[in-house]
Write a protein that holds these residues in place. Structure first.
Motif, PDB file in Angstrom:
ATOM      1  N   ILE A   3      22.261  47.757 -35.435  1.00  0.00           N
ATOM      2  CA  ILE A   3      22.106  47.462 -34.004  1.00  0.00           C
ATOM      3  C   ILE A   3      23.383  47.837 -33.249  1.00  0.00           C
ATOM      4  O   ILE A   3      23.340  48.427 -32.173  1.00  0.00           O
ATOM      5  CB  ILE A   3      21.806  45.955 -33.828  1.00  0.00           C
ATOM      6  CG1 ILE A   3      20.337  45.683 -34.137  1.00  0.00           C
ATOM      7  CG2 ILE A   3      22.160  45.473 -32.448  1.00  0.00           C
ATOM      8  CD1 ILE A   3      19.394  46.037 -33.026  1.00  0.00           C
ATOM      9  N   PHE A   7      23.574  50.619 -30.227  1.00  0.00           N
ATOM     10  CA  PHE A   7      23.914  50.272 -28.844  1.00  0.00           C
ATOM     11  C   PHE A   7      25.253  50.859 -28.409  1.00  0.00           C
ATOM     12  O   PHE A   7      25.505  50.989 -27.219  1.00  0.00           O
ATOM     13  CB  PHE A   7      23.873  48.751 -28.649  1.00  0.00           C
ATOM     14  CG  PHE A   7      22.480  48.266 -28.413  1.00  0.00           C
ATOM     15  CD1 PHE A   7      21.598  48.098 -29.481  1.00  0.00           C
ATOM     16  CD2 PHE A   7      22.009  48.034 -27.138  1.00  0.00           C
ATOM     17  CE1 PHE A   7      20.293  47.683 -29.269  1.00  0.00           C
ATOM     18  CE2 PHE A   7      20.711  47.617 -26.912  1.00  0.00           C
ATOM     19  CZ  PHE A   7      19.851  47.441 -27.985  1.00  0.00           C
ATOM     20  N   LEU A  10      24.876  53.668 -26.195  1.00  0.00           N
ATOM     21  CA  LEU A  10      24.294  53.396 -24.874  1.00  0.00           C
ATOM     22  C   LEU A  10      25.336  52.954 -23.854  1.00  0.00           C
ATOM     23  O   LEU A  10      25.044  52.136 -22.996  1.00  0.00           O
ATOM     24  CB  LEU A  10      23.233  52.297 -24.987  1.00  0.00           C
ATOM     25  CG  LEU A  10      21.913  52.659 -25.653  1.00  0.00           C
ATOM     26  CD1 LEU A  10      20.977  51.455 -25.606  1.00  0.00           C
ATOM     27  CD2 LEU A  10      21.261  53.830 -24.935  1.00  0.00           C
ATOM     28  N   PHE A 144      18.357  56.578 -28.412  1.00  0.00           N
ATOM     29  CA  PHE A 144      17.857  55.229 -28.661  1.00  0.00           C
ATOM     30  C   PHE A 144      16.659  55.260 -29.601  1.00  0.00           C
ATOM     31  O   PHE A 144      16.499  54.396 -30.457  1.00  0.00           O
ATOM     32  CB  PHE A 144      17.483  54.524 -27.351  1.00  0.00           C
ATOM     33  CG  PHE A 144      17.024  53.116 -27.569  1.00  0.00           C
ATOM     34  CD1 PHE A 144      17.946  52.121 -27.885  1.00  0.00           C
ATOM     35  CD2 PHE A 144      15.682  52.777 -27.507  1.00  0.00           C
ATOM     36  CE1 PHE A 144      17.534  50.812 -28.122  1.00  0.00           C
ATOM     37  CE2 PHE A 144      15.263  51.477 -27.737  1.00  0.00           C
ATOM     38  CZ  PHE A 144      16.192  50.498 -28.039  1.00  0.00           C
ATOM     39  N   ALA A 279       3.017  47.243 -21.782  1.00  0.00           N
ATOM     40  CA  ALA A 279       2.519  45.877 -21.981  1.00  0.00           C
ATOM     41  C   ALA A 279       3.533  44.987 -22.684  1.00  0.00           C
ATOM     42  O   ALA A 279       3.527  43.767 -22.492  1.00  0.00           O
ATOM     43  CB  ALA A 279       1.212  45.912 -22.778  1.00  0.00           C
ATOM     44  N   ILE A 280       4.422  45.564 -23.491  1.00  0.00           N
ATOM     45  CA  ILE A 280       5.434  44.723 -24.144  1.00  0.00           C
ATOM     46  C   ILE A 280       6.831  44.945 -23.567  1.00  0.00           C
ATOM     47  O   ILE A 280       7.772  44.264 -23.944  1.00  0.00           O
ATOM     48  CB  ILE A 280       5.468  44.912 -25.681  1.00  0.00           C
ATOM     49  CG1 ILE A 280       5.808  46.354 -26.081  1.00  0.00           C
ATOM     50  CG2 ILE A 280       4.143  44.471 -26.303  1.00  0.00           C
ATOM     51  CD1 ILE A 280       6.189  46.496 -27.547  1.00  0.00           C
ATOM     52  N   VAL A 281       6.972  45.895 -22.664  1.00  0.00           N
ATOM     53  CA  VAL A 281       8.299  46.150 -22.077  1.00  0.00           C
ATOM     54  C   VAL A 281       8.503  45.308 -20.812  1.00  0.00           C
ATOM     55  O   VAL A 281       9.540  44.679 -20.639  1.00  0.00           O
ATOM     56  CB  VAL A 281       8.495  47.643 -21.769  1.00  0.00           C
ATOM     57  CG1 VAL A 281       9.766  47.865 -20.954  1.00  0.00           C
ATOM     58  CG2 VAL A 281       8.572  48.445 -23.054  1.00  0.00           C
ATOM     59  N   SER A 282       7.529  45.334 -19.928  1.00  0.00           N
ATOM     60  CA  SER A 282       7.676  44.572 -18.679  1.00  0.00           C
ATOM     61  C   SER A 282       6.327  44.249 -18.049  1.00  0.00           C
ATOM     62  O   SER A 282       6.269  43.894 -16.887  1.00  0.00           O
ATOM     63  CB  SER A 282       8.532  45.363 -17.678  1.00  0.00           C
ATOM     64  OG  SER A 282       7.898  46.590 -17.366  1.00  0.00           O
ATOM     65  N   LEU A 283       5.268  44.393 -18.803  1.00  0.00           N
ATOM     66  CA  LEU A 283       3.877  44.181 -18.374  1.00  0.00           C
ATOM     67  C   LEU A 283       3.419  45.225 -17.359  1.00  0.00           C
ATOM     68  O   LEU A 283       2.469  45.944 -17.593  1.00  0.00           O
ATOM     69  CB  LEU A 283       3.644  42.783 -17.795  1.00  0.00           C
ATOM     70  CG  LEU A 283       3.743  41.619 -18.778  1.00  0.00           C
ATOM     71  CD1 LEU A 283       3.400  40.303 -18.061  1.00  0.00           C
ATOM     72  CD2 LEU A 283       2.835  41.789 -19.993  1.00  0.00           C
TER      73      LEU A 283
ATOM     74  N   GLN B 111       8.719  39.018 -19.849  1.00  0.00           N
ATOM     75  CA  GLN B 111       8.399  40.069 -20.809  1.00  0.00           C
ATOM     76  C   GLN B 111       9.571  41.023 -20.951  1.00  0.00           C
ATOM     77  O   GLN B 111       9.923  41.425 -22.061  1.00  0.00           O
ATOM     78  CB  GLN B 111       7.147  40.830 -20.365  1.00  0.00           C
ATOM     79  CG  GLN B 111       6.661  41.847 -21.378  1.00  0.00           C
ATOM     80  CD  GLN B 111       6.136  41.183 -22.638  1.00  0.00           C
ATOM     81  OE1 GLN B 111       5.288  40.307 -22.578  1.00  0.00           O
ATOM     82  NE2 GLN B 111       6.664  41.574 -23.774  1.00  0.00           N
ATOM     83  N   GLY B 112      10.185  41.370 -19.834  1.00  0.00           N
ATOM     84  CA  GLY B 112      11.345  42.257 -19.878  1.00  0.00           C
ATOM     85  C   GLY B 112      12.477  41.649 -20.695  1.00  0.00           C
ATOM     86  O   GLY B 112      13.150  42.334 -21.468  1.00  0.00           O
ATOM     87  N   PHE B 115      11.546  41.790 -24.440  1.00  0.00           N
ATOM     88  CA  PHE B 115      11.678  43.150 -24.975  1.00  0.00           C
ATOM     89  C   PHE B 115      13.141  43.477 -25.246  1.00  0.00           C
ATOM     90  O   PHE B 115      13.504  43.937 -26.331  1.00  0.00           O
ATOM     91  CB  PHE B 115      11.079  44.161 -23.989  1.00  0.00           C
ATOM     92  CG  PHE B 115      11.243  45.590 -24.439  1.00  0.00           C
ATOM     93  CD1 PHE B 115      10.378  46.132 -25.376  1.00  0.00           C
ATOM     94  CD2 PHE B 115      12.258  46.385 -23.945  1.00  0.00           C
ATOM     95  CE1 PHE B 115      10.525  47.448 -25.812  1.00  0.00           C
ATOM     96  CE2 PHE B 115      12.419  47.694 -24.378  1.00  0.00           C
ATOM     97  CZ  PHE B 115      11.547  48.228 -25.310  1.00  0.00           C
ATOM     98  N   ALA B 119      14.910  44.045 -28.891  1.00  0.00           N
ATOM     99  CA  ALA B 119      15.545  45.350 -29.106  1.00  0.00           C
ATOM    100  C   ALA B 119      17.021  45.199 -29.439  1.00  0.00           C
ATOM    101  O   ALA B 119      17.572  45.979 -30.218  1.00  0.00           O
ATOM    102  CB  ALA B 119      15.390  46.222 -27.854  1.00  0.00           C
ATOM    103  N   ALA B 120      17.649  44.168 -28.877  1.00  0.00           N
ATOM    104  CA  ALA B 120      19.091  43.991 -29.046  1.00  0.00           C
ATOM    105  C   ALA B 120      19.448  43.233 -30.320  1.00  0.00           C
ATOM    106  O   ALA B 120      20.632  43.038 -30.608  1.00  0.00           O
ATOM    107  CB  ALA B 120      19.672  43.273 -27.833  1.00  0.00           C
ATOM    108  N   LEU B 141       6.416  43.383 -30.597  1.00  0.00           N
ATOM    109  CA  LEU B 141       7.806  43.786 -30.366  1.00  0.00           C
ATOM    110  C   LEU B 141       8.505  44.060 -31.689  1.00  0.00           C
ATOM    111  O   LEU B 141       9.205  45.063 -31.836  1.00  0.00           O
ATOM    112  CB  LEU B 141       8.551  42.689 -29.596  1.00  0.00           C
ATOM    113  CG  LEU B 141       8.198  42.592 -28.107  1.00  0.00           C
ATOM    114  CD1 LEU B 141       8.706  41.293 -27.506  1.00  0.00           C
ATOM    115  CD2 LEU B 141       8.795  43.786 -27.359  1.00  0.00           C
ATOM    116  N   LEU B 277      20.649  48.426 -22.612  1.00  0.00           N
ATOM    117  CA  LEU B 277      19.299  48.950 -22.785  1.00  0.00           C
ATOM    118  C   LEU B 277      18.533  48.931 -21.457  1.00  0.00           C
ATOM    119  O   LEU B 277      17.814  49.879 -21.122  1.00  0.00           O
ATOM    120  CB  LEU B 277      18.550  48.136 -23.850  1.00  0.00           C
ATOM    121  CG  LEU B 277      17.144  48.611 -24.176  1.00  0.00           C
ATOM    122  CD1 LEU B 277      17.116  50.084 -24.557  1.00  0.00           C
ATOM    123  CD2 LEU B 277      16.542  47.770 -25.295  1.00  0.00           C
TER     124      LEU B 277
END
Lengths: 406, 406
Positions: A3, A7, A10, A144, A279-283, B111-112, B115, B119-120, B141, B277
């Motif tokens: 991880i 990152f 990024l 990523f 749907a799983i990132v931010s709806l 949700q954000g 996610f 991810a982190a 996720l 991210l």
């Protein structure tokens, strides 16, 4: 990959808008002379106070709130009524059909569309052709998802004014080496150049020959200056429509960034994957914000012409100021609001000069290294600013270039 | 893993709000009797028309738009002024400090936040302890980031009313097997149960012993019914604050989903990764929307009590109706607005019954299979609905259970 390693790639320390988190430690020894007075200008992004959001945007938002639950909870890909409105407008603009039901998704900003599009096309180890220089997030997105970036050079410096300067041989080599996705912005961010009809035609032909998917980031494609002609890749006869995703949004030209809206359209299969991920990132893009898109591509007559004219006037005066400084190269942007001048050799490192500009002149620019490892000597200016303040800030840049000239 | 395989796991066909994309083909042969009249109720999410957004939210948004560019272009982690307002409120609510500058991020919805937090913390091949049943996106996720899910059972059916019913031995086994992240919702989505002080204490002790990171989704933790006591994991003496991320948001209790707002707070290192991210996922929560958070945890006196009382009244009447049907088990939700009744054995498959409910009774529920492979016989109802319409819809559910009883 751990991880931490993932990152580390990024980094956002030099990302636009993040300067507030930077430290200026260690710069004291390099500083020459006194600060230069003047109204601060943040060229890292457009000034939506100087160029205000499209008239009517807030009223559309307000109506969205009034309509309540149906606007708050849309499909993940966005409200169908709004998609139905947008599809024909986007089709007319780009010259190829857009399927409102299955070929269009509304996203949280153009960034949201880019993220979903790359996620939906790039698996671990996949090779992806990326232009240098291009929007800095492109590289980060590929990394990523643990794809492998295959750089393709854009020689906007040497190319004649009718071409963006893409190394088409390099692009074919990338495809030959196994790249199956090509991601590029047109107009180019940061150089502001527009790909010629011939360049787009050849990109289309190469993509078709190698079965590659193309993600075309056309965020700035509405803001075109006098004499610029624009070719939409998705309308090329050679392309397989299922292999192209086009990305746009009203954050820039229309100054609607505060609502976080973007769209991606084209390939049904890719759009379907993008929705699953959304749907799983931010709806979804904020439901009420989506309502603002009702006014997109439906601005009052003359509004866009006026916006373009104002930006063209700023562009021309900034070019005049910057070109007055010996050793500065600045190609004329054909579209969008980015200027990417190359500076002469300085006595301080480029990253230090960017910090010095902020500390001594109140001028924030984005370092060229964000866009390509080969453009450290350039800085990006988003010139969607107050006209007078931008010109004064450009003069301060020139003054400091002289002061720190090697 | 190929892109196709990766996205196949992200099915959204039964996801709340996506019913519009479902087909009803093949059901005709199973249908018994006539449709039942009644106002349609979509139990897949709350009805923000029946329980309106917090008063003043739109005015705060409007002020955000008025303030212009500073609100449109915030730091990726959100406006510092707003983080400064929220941090002490969240600290007071959860009983442990919140660092506004480095330990808090504003996200596009809860949700954000989920996610970004997964991810982190989860790299490819990492083991992640996930509760069954729990919010359906948790599993997706982990799978999207190619982590390995280690299920831990929540026996909310047999547990006495003072406990949620987590299998703490199972959690320790998951940690022993190498899980280094534990992700859970409290109150539990879908069962509506709240983890006891003892359960939270043991989760904290186990996490500390095994050096595990805990992501606590406390989205519904403000909507607590009479008699429910709530323990915040992040305030436990045993936990290392750098190993906990707590997630909340105003989308549910406060009905502000249309603005897409959430927060994550706690571990500085994880929040820093989440921001990096966010910079490539969607840049930031919609700038103007962020302004709405100024009113969060600052509602008018009595507003929350009234909201809770109305939901408790709906909960109690729905429980009465559902428990009147032989073979239905429904534990009393202690917080939040989810009811997760287990239905008796039916003559049609659970997935078919869910479609039949929609087609014959105008009632949308979420299938139990979304939350755990072991809860196919249950359906989730978000009872944040119009009171009378919800009760009438529950009666129609009971009528159809009788009609299709095995």
């Amino acid at each position: 990959m751990s991880i931490e390693a993932k990152f580390k790639k990024l980094g956002t320390d030099n990302a636009p808008g993040q300067e507030v988190r930077q430290s200026a430690a260690g710069l004291e020894a390099l500083i020459r002379g006194a600060p230069i007075e003047g109204r601060p200008v943040d060229f890292s992004h457009g000034d939506v106070d100087a160029h205000e959001p499209t008239p009517g945007a807030f009223d559309l938002f307000s109506a969205g709130v009034q309509s309540g639950g149906v606007q708050a909870y849309t499909e993940y890909r966005g409200d169908l009524g709004i998609r139905d409105l947008l599809a024909p407008r986007l089709a007319a603009f780009t010259g190829a059909p857009v399927d409102a039901r299955d070929g269009l998704i509304i996203t949280p900003g153009t960034q949201g569309a880019l993220f979903l599009a790359v996620a939906a096309t790039v698996a671990r180890g996949d090779k992806v052709a990326i232009v240098q220089p291009d929007y800095f997030a492109n590289r980060k997105l590929v990394e990523f998802f643990e794809g492998e970036m295959v750089p393709v050079q854009l020689d906007y410096v040497s190319a004649d004014e009718t071409r963006a300067g893409l190394d088409l041989t390099g692009l074919e080599e990338a495809f030959k080496a196994g790249a199956r996705v090509f991601l590029f912005s047109n107009p180019n961010n940061p150089a502001g150049v527009v790909y010629s009809a011939e360049e787009i035609g050849q990109i289309a032909a190469l993509a078709a020959r190698y079965g590659a998917t193309v993600i075309a980031d056309q965020l700035y494609s509405r803001l075109r200056y006098a004499g610029a002609s624009y070719t939409h890749l998705r309308a090329e006869a050679a392309v397989d429509a299922e292999n192209v995703v086009t990305i746009m949004g009203p954050s820039k030209t229309e100054s609607l960034s505060g609502y976080r809206l973007g769209v991606a359209f084209g390939s049904r299969a890719i759009i379907a994957r993008m929705e699953k991920l959304q749907a799983i990132v931010s709806l979804r893009a904020a439901g009420y914000s989506q309502a603002v898109l009702r006014g997109w591509f439906d601005e009052a007559p003359g509004w866009m012409e006026d916006r373009i004219a104002r930006h063209q006037a700023i562009r021309d005066e900034l070019l005049h100021v910057l070109r007055g400084c010996e050793g500065v190269f600045a190609r004329t942007p054909q579209a969008g609001s980015y200027l990417f001048p190359r500076l002469p050799k300085l006595a301080v490192a480029p990253a230090e000069f960017v910090k010095i500009l902020r500390l001594q002149a109140g001028v924030v620019v984005t370092p060229g290294t964000e866009f390509s490892p080969h453009t450290a000597d350039s800085v990006r200016l988003n010139f969607s600013q107050d006209h007078e303040a931008a010109v004064a800030a450009a003069r301060r840049i020139v003054t400091l270039v002289e002061r720190y000239r090697a």
